[in-house]
Motif scaffolding. Structure first.
Motif, PDB file in Angstrom:
ATOM      1  N   ASP A 118      42.354  49.561  44.778  1.00 41.61           N
ATOM      2  CA  ASP A 118      42.725  48.162  44.974  1.00 41.61           C
ATOM      3  C   ASP A 118      41.538  47.218  45.147  1.00 41.61           C
ATOM      4  O   ASP A 118      41.701  46.002  45.027  1.00 41.61           O
ATOM      5  CB  ASP A 118      43.660  48.037  46.187  1.00 41.61           C
ATOM      6  CG  ASP A 118      45.105  48.379  45.837  1.00 41.61           C
ATOM      7  OD1 ASP A 118      45.432  48.404  44.637  1.00 41.61           O
ATOM      8  OD2 ASP A 118      45.900  48.623  46.759  1.00 41.61           O
ATOM      9  N   TRP A 332      47.647  46.379  39.267  1.00 36.59           N
ATOM     10  CA  TRP A 332      48.501  45.253  39.646  1.00 36.59           C
ATOM     11  C   TRP A 332      48.543  44.180  38.572  1.00 36.59           C
ATOM     12  O   TRP A 332      49.507  43.422  38.475  1.00 36.59           O
ATOM     13  CB  TRP A 332      48.059  44.699  40.997  1.00 36.59           C
ATOM     14  CG  TRP A 332      48.340  45.691  42.077  1.00 36.59           C
ATOM     15  CD1 TRP A 332      47.449  46.514  42.695  1.00 36.59           C
ATOM     16  CD2 TRP A 332      49.621  46.015  42.625  1.00 36.59           C
ATOM     17  NE1 TRP A 332      48.084  47.327  43.597  1.00 36.59           N
ATOM     18  CE2 TRP A 332      49.414  47.039  43.574  1.00 36.59           C
ATOM     19  CE3 TRP A 332      50.905  45.544  42.417  1.00 36.59           C
ATOM     20  CZ2 TRP A 332      50.460  47.594  44.310  1.00 36.59           C
ATOM     21  CZ3 TRP A 332      51.950  46.095  43.142  1.00 36.59           C
ATOM     22  CH2 TRP A 332      51.726  47.110  44.087  1.00 36.59           C
ATOM     23  N   ARG A 336      52.101  42.788  37.207  1.00 33.97           N
ATOM     24  CA  ARG A 336      52.437  41.367  37.059  1.00 33.97           C
ATOM     25  C   ARG A 336      52.806  41.020  35.623  1.00 33.97           C
ATOM     26  O   ARG A 336      53.659  40.158  35.390  1.00 33.97           O
ATOM     27  CB  ARG A 336      51.256  40.506  37.512  1.00 33.97           C
ATOM     28  CG  ARG A 336      50.892  40.650  38.983  1.00 33.97           C
ATOM     29  CD  ARG A 336      49.762  39.697  39.355  1.00 33.97           C
ATOM     30  NE  ARG A 336      49.180  40.017  40.648  1.00 33.97           N
ATOM     31  CZ  ARG A 336      48.037  40.688  40.798  1.00 33.97           C
ATOM     32  NH1 ARG A 336      47.349  41.078  39.727  1.00 33.97           N
ATOM     33  NH2 ARG A 336      47.569  40.942  41.996  1.00 33.97           N
ATOM     34  N   PRO A 350      48.663  46.317  50.743  1.00 34.03           N
ATOM     35  CA  PRO A 350      48.544  44.955  51.296  1.00 34.03           C
ATOM     36  C   PRO A 350      49.791  44.127  51.008  1.00 34.03           C
ATOM     37  O   PRO A 350      50.463  44.306  49.978  1.00 34.03           O
ATOM     38  CB  PRO A 350      47.318  44.385  50.558  1.00 34.03           C
ATOM     39  CG  PRO A 350      46.551  45.580  50.101  1.00 34.03           C
ATOM     40  CD  PRO A 350      47.585  46.626  49.803  1.00 34.03           C
ATOM     41  N   ASP A 351      50.091  43.191  51.908  1.00 31.44           N
ATOM     42  CA  ASP A 351      51.290  42.374  51.773  1.00 31.44           C
ATOM     43  C   ASP A 351      51.318  41.577  50.475  1.00 31.44           C
ATOM     44  O   ASP A 351      52.358  41.446  49.839  1.00 31.44           O
ATOM     45  CB  ASP A 351      51.412  41.416  52.966  1.00 31.44           C
ATOM     46  CG  ASP A 351      51.706  42.151  54.259  1.00 31.44           C
ATOM     47  OD1 ASP A 351      52.256  43.270  54.194  1.00 31.44           O
ATOM     48  OD2 ASP A 351      51.387  41.619  55.340  1.00 31.44           O
ATOM     49  N   ASP A 352      50.152  41.029  50.077  1.00 27.16           N
ATOM     50  CA  ASP A 352      50.144  40.185  48.883  1.00 27.16           C
ATOM     51  C   ASP A 352      50.443  41.004  47.622  1.00 27.16           C
ATOM     52  O   ASP A 352      51.085  40.518  46.688  1.00 27.16           O
ATOM     53  CB  ASP A 352      48.817  39.448  48.736  1.00 27.16           C
ATOM     54  CG  ASP A 352      47.624  40.390  48.683  1.00 27.16           C
ATOM     55  OD1 ASP A 352      47.730  41.522  49.188  1.00 27.16           O
ATOM     56  OD2 ASP A 352      46.574  39.984  48.156  1.00 27.16           O
ATOM     57  N   LEU A 353      49.993  42.258  47.599  1.00 26.23           N
ATOM     58  CA  LEU A 353      50.282  43.098  46.449  1.00 26.23           C
ATOM     59  C   LEU A 353      51.735  43.565  46.446  1.00 26.23           C
ATOM     60  O   LEU A 353      52.354  43.696  45.396  1.00 26.23           O
ATOM     61  CB  LEU A 353      49.336  44.289  46.410  1.00 26.23           C
ATOM     62  CG  LEU A 353      47.856  43.949  46.208  1.00 26.23           C
ATOM     63  CD1 LEU A 353      47.024  45.216  46.149  1.00 26.23           C
ATOM     64  CD2 LEU A 353      47.654  43.126  44.945  1.00 26.23           C
ATOM     65  N   ALA A 355      54.175  41.856  47.409  1.00 25.86           N
ATOM     66  CA  ALA A 355      54.971  40.731  46.929  1.00 25.86           C
ATOM     67  C   ALA A 355      54.901  40.563  45.412  1.00 25.86           C
ATOM     68  O   ALA A 355      55.766  39.915  44.815  1.00 25.86           O
ATOM     69  CB  ALA A 355      54.508  39.441  47.604  1.00 25.86           C
ATOM     70  N   ASP A 356      53.880  41.157  44.782  1.00 26.48           N
ATOM     71  CA  ASP A 356      53.715  41.024  43.328  1.00 26.48           C
ATOM     72  C   ASP A 356      54.671  41.912  42.539  1.00 26.48           C
ATOM     73  O   ASP A 356      54.835  41.727  41.331  1.00 26.48           O
ATOM     74  CB  ASP A 356      52.279  41.384  42.920  1.00 26.48           C
ATOM     75  CG  ASP A 356      51.290  40.307  43.332  1.00 26.48           C
ATOM     76  OD1 ASP A 356      51.736  39.188  43.619  1.00 26.48           O
ATOM     77  OD2 ASP A 356      50.085  40.596  43.370  1.00 26.48           O
ATOM     78  N   ARG A 357      55.272  42.890  43.176  1.00 27.20           N
ATOM     79  CA  ARG A 357      56.091  43.860  42.435  1.00 27.20           C
ATOM     80  C   ARG A 357      57.444  43.270  42.072  1.00 27.20           C
ATOM     81  O   ARG A 357      58.205  42.871  42.943  1.00 27.20           O
ATOM     82  CB  ARG A 357      56.297  45.113  43.279  1.00 27.20           C
ATOM     83  CG  ARG A 357      57.147  46.187  42.602  1.00 27.20           C
ATOM     84  CD  ARG A 357      57.420  47.330  43.549  1.00 27.20           C
ATOM     85  NE  ARG A 357      58.259  46.949  44.671  1.00 27.20           N
ATOM     86  CZ  ARG A 357      59.592  47.039  44.698  1.00 27.20           C
ATOM     87  NH1 ARG A 357      60.245  47.483  43.639  1.00 27.20           N
ATOM     88  NH2 ARG A 357      60.280  46.684  45.771  1.00 27.20           N
ATOM     89  N   ARG A 373      57.719  49.953  54.781  1.00 24.63           N
ATOM     90  CA  ARG A 373      58.026  49.238  53.535  1.00 24.63           C
ATOM     91  C   ARG A 373      59.426  49.564  53.027  1.00 24.63           C
ATOM     92  O   ARG A 373      59.734  49.242  51.872  1.00 24.63           O
ATOM     93  CB  ARG A 373      57.014  49.626  52.454  1.00 24.63           C
ATOM     94  CG  ARG A 373      55.583  49.274  52.791  1.00 24.63           C
ATOM     95  CD  ARG A 373      55.349  47.793  52.669  1.00 24.63           C
ATOM     96  NE  ARG A 373      53.965  47.448  52.911  1.00 24.63           N
ATOM     97  CZ  ARG A 373      53.517  46.204  52.954  1.00 24.63           C
ATOM     98  NH1 ARG A 373      54.341  45.202  52.763  1.00 24.63           N
ATOM     99  NH2 ARG A 373      52.244  45.960  53.189  1.00 24.63           N
TER     100      ARG A 373
END
Length: 448
Positions: A118, A332, A336, A350-353, A355-357, A373
């Motif tokens: 990552d 990632w 996306r 990580p939270d931001d990743l 959210a990308d799914r 999770r």
């Protein structure tokens, strides 16, 4: 560790702290029951990590689609997802041990997946620069024992690596017995680094101007004539100051330039210019580069993927051939763009990743607190935490591997065991479905 009853104080000496890339391995941990209650010699960052609640006893050992499940059921579901996937990706890795990273590489090879740690986006400028220009690097031990001039370029170790000064600058070395008194420390930053307070000189370079600043220092080292006004306008610093710094570096029997993510944010051009500066200095004296990595085991991930699959990041194994694709094979990015149809994360997510799914892409998480999770479309298997209740190996910023010494007994399996079971299930499932096996890539069959 001394042998005592579970409720009595136990002491673990020389533990390794993964809170930053220094991997300080002189930490003294005091434990009672299933908790670490003191971490002597650790910095504030390290103490916060060691004394945190790593047990997660309130979380189930595994979950499938948001519901608690037996680990065996979660493994079966994860294997079914990965074997059915046409374009799986494997991400995470930076908080996993070298042993787990090796199994993840083998799993990627068997699945024909794309794999990358990552931290790849911030590491890629450094990697590309070193691939183009080469690199003169050294271990921390070399810097401690030999460096007379240390230039900190775009790093503020007082904040990011709090024991850097204690361990690499103040410490006496074999050829620098005076310690700090025998070293000249220079800083290039944006004007606000905490280490300015104890450095011997500092230059402020505005964001986006590091390439020009390094070029100015290169010109001074090489003795290239330059227009003083133009040089000052481009680098933001008078020519005479660059010349005085160049003289210090050239006169030192051994110098070191320490750099980090601030320089990487300017891209591969800035990094490559720094590598060329090191080449220039090594025609005159000896000078090395010292990258400072972030927390966990990002250096280990790069080393494992290079050794097993031929490249440190962004390896695409579709069709059984390992291809290095730094421009489009970051996991990632593929998630996306809609190219990936399954994601396996080894370690922390990580939270931001997260959210990308897209909801249509199943996610498998194998790591400490993974079941936090729990959600539809997510298979999670909780594991022990490296350095707390699980051993293994991490790699320091200078690529020196160090063992982790667990302080408390585990209540979850280590990630390497979970990944080994997942690999076995995937291969069994492929055989049951009469799916063709992918040929192993060079090196990957040695993983584990």
């Amino acid at each position: 560790m001394t042998s005592t009853s579970p409720d009595e104080l136990r002491v673990l000496r020389d533990a390794t702290c993964p809170a930053c890339g220094l991997l300080c391995d002189d930490i003294r941990l005091s434990c009672s029951g299933d908790r670490i209650i003191a971490a002597d010699r650790a910095c504030d960052r390290g103490r916060s990590w060691f004394l945190g609640d790593h047990r997660a006893s309130d979380l189930p050992p595994a979950s499938v689609d948001g519901d608690a499940a037996p680990v065996a059921s979660a493994l079966d579901r994860a294997a079914s997802i990965l074997v059915a996937a046409k374009a799986p990706v494997i991400a995470g890795l930076t908080s996993a041990t070298i042993e787990s990273q090796s199994l993840a590489a083998l799993l990627a090879d068997r699945l024909g997946a794309t794999i990358s740690p990552d931290h790849a986006p911030e590491a890629l400028p450094r990697i590309l620069a070193m691939q183009r220009a080469g690199a003169v690097l050294a271990s921390f031990g070399e810097v401690i024992h030999r460096a007379r001039v240390i230039l900190l370029w775009g790093v503020d170790p007082d904040r990011s690596h709090p024991r850097f000064r204690e361990r690499l600058i103040d410490r006496p070395g074999r050829f620098v017995p005076e310690g700090r008194a025998g070293r000249t420390v220079l800083v290039v930053d944006q004007g606000a680094s905490a280490c300015r307070g104890w450095a011997d000189g500092a230059i402020a370079v505005s964001e986006g101007r590091h390439t020009e600043a390094i070029q100015a220092l290169r010109a001074a080292v090489r003795g290239v004539a330059a227009d003083p006004l133009r040089l000052e306008r481009q680098s933001g610093t008078p020519r005479d100051l660059w010349h005085s710094w160049a003289d210090l570096l050239k006169a030192a029997p051994y110098g070191a330039i320490v750099f980090g993510t601030e320089l990487a944010r300017e891209g591969a051009a800035a990094m490559e210019t720094l590598m060329r500066l090191l080449d220039d200095l090594n025609t005159i004296t000896r000078c090395v580069g010292v990258p400072l990595a972030g927390p966990g085991n990002p250096s280990g991930a790069e080393a494992v993927l290079t050794g097993r699959l031929g490249a440190p990041v962004s390896v695409d194994l579709a069709g059984g051939t390992a291809r290095y694709r730094p421009s489009d094979a970051e996991p990632w990015t593929r998630v996306r763009s809609g190219e990936a149809d399954a994601v396996l994360v080894v370690g922390d997510l990580p939270d931001d990743l997260a959210a990308d799914r897209p909801e249509s892409v199943p996610l498998i998480v194998v790591g400490p607190r993974a079941t936090a999770r729990a959600a539809p479309g997510v298979v999670a298997i909780a594991t022990a935490t490296p350095g707390i209740d699980h051993g293994g190996t991490f790699s320091r910023s200078d690529e020196v591997s160090l063992p982790l010494r667990p302080a408390i007994a585990p209540d979850r399996p280590p990630a390497r065991e979970v990944l080994a079971s997942l690999l076995d299930r995937c291969e069994t499932l492929r055989a049951e479905r009469s799916l063709p096996s992918l040929p192993p890539s060079a090196g990957a069959h040695d993983a584990g």
